[in-house]
Scaffold this active site. Structure first.
Site, PDB file in Angstrom:
ATOM      1  N   GLU A  28       3.530   6.168  -1.853  1.00  0.00           N
ATOM      2  CA  GLU A  28       2.961   5.033  -1.673  1.00  0.00           C
ATOM      3  C   GLU A  28       2.105   5.607  -0.864  1.00  0.00           C
ATOM      4  OE1 GLU A  28       3.053   1.726  -2.633  1.00  0.00           O
ATOM      5  OE2 GLU A  28       4.389   2.830  -4.553  1.00  0.00           O
ATOM      6  N   GLU A  60      -4.664   0.331   1.847  1.00  0.00           N
ATOM      7  CA  GLU A  60      -4.825   0.446   0.705  1.00  0.00           C
ATOM      8  C   GLU A  60      -6.162   0.215   0.837  1.00  0.00           C
ATOM      9  OE1 GLU A  60      -4.935  -3.127  -3.443  1.00  0.00           O
ATOM     10  OE2 GLU A  60      -3.716  -2.820  -1.310  1.00  0.00           O
TER      11      GLU A  60
END
Length: 271
Positions: free
Chosen positions: A94, A116
């Site tokens: 991730e 992100e």
């Protein structure tokens, strides 16, 4: 007086027992994952090329596990090591900064990002009235598990003691809370999904719907739980293979077998 002394003694013994239990649980991860092993897994997490450099400290990881004493402490030593390896593999994918020809290989660059990059939306599900979005707040991926969407920030914040809806940026500003959100997601069952923890310790029992969807226990099912809607049911998906690559590397460092069912290409995602 004798009765009072007896009660006082019982109280003191209870306190000592609780403190001893807490100390034992708190040191479980430190014994399974000493700092030297953590550093050998995340060789480049503090590389200046990584936006999260200096954020994901070993001390923050160990402290975060104190809130989840069952993490890495259930089952045989092999089971415990495998679960921790699986968790670290998933958060590594991730947050990966690796690429095929990266120094030390693509699986040496976990925990490189804490937020992100270029989110495609504000990740607000406005139809979810239980966990309403707040104006000027975005719920994109943050932290080791890249916690996303208001319906995850809300309950994670409630469970961990911060306002996930009003202050979602806490996850990328506080390293202990960041690790805790990943552990919360890992340990928490969200029906119809089992918890990743239960899957990796062998407690998962597939329902009729799970059997029909070929959702078999193993590392691949944790991928389905985390991001199955985008990655599972696809032969040879590169993201799934990256997760597996991290898991295989970490399992080797833990000197433990990965177990079966590493991918989810034949599994249908959860509804």
């Amino acid at each position: 007086m004798a009765q009072y002394s007896s009660h006082l003694l019982c109280l003191l013994l209870s306190i000592i027992s609780i403190l001893s239990f807490g100390q034992t649980e708190a040191t479980t991860i430190a014994s399974l994952v000493p700092k030297s092993l953590y550093d050998s897994m995340f060789i480049h997490k503090d590389n200046t090329a990584c936006p999260a450099n200096g954020f994901y400290t070993y001390e923050s990881f160990v402290e975060a596990t104190r809130r989840f004493p069952r993490f890495g402490s259930v089952g045989s030593l092999e089971t415990r090591r495998r679960e921790v390896a699986a968790f670290l593999a998933q958060i590594s994918h991730e947050t990966t900064g690796g690429w095929p020809t990266a120094p030390d290989g693509p699986y040496a660059w976990g925990l490189c990002f804490k937020e992100e990059v270029n989110p495609q939306s504000n990740y607000c599900d406005s139809s979810n009235t239980e966990w309403p979005c707040f104006s000027n707040k975005t719920y994109q991926g943050r932290g080791p598990i890249q916690l996303s969407w208001n319906y995850n920030y809300g309950p994670a914040g409630r469970a961990l003691g911060f306002d996930g809806l009003r202050n979602p940026e806490t996850v990328s500003n506080n390293s202990v809370i960041a690790f805790q959100t990943a552990l919360w997601f890992w340990m928490t069952e969200q029906s119809p999904k089992p918890s990743c923890h239960d899957v990796m310790i062998g407690r998962y029992r597939p329902t009729t719907a799970d059997l029909a969807a070929n959702r078999t226990g193993g590392f691949g099912l944790t991928t389905n739980i985390i991001n199955g809607g985008l990655e599972c049911g696809i032969p040879g998906d590169g993201r799934v293979n990256d997760r597996i690559g991290y898991f295989q590397r970490y399992a080797g460092l833990f000197n433990v077998a990965t177990g079966p069912n590493l991918d989810c290409e034949k599994q249908r995602p959860f509804a």
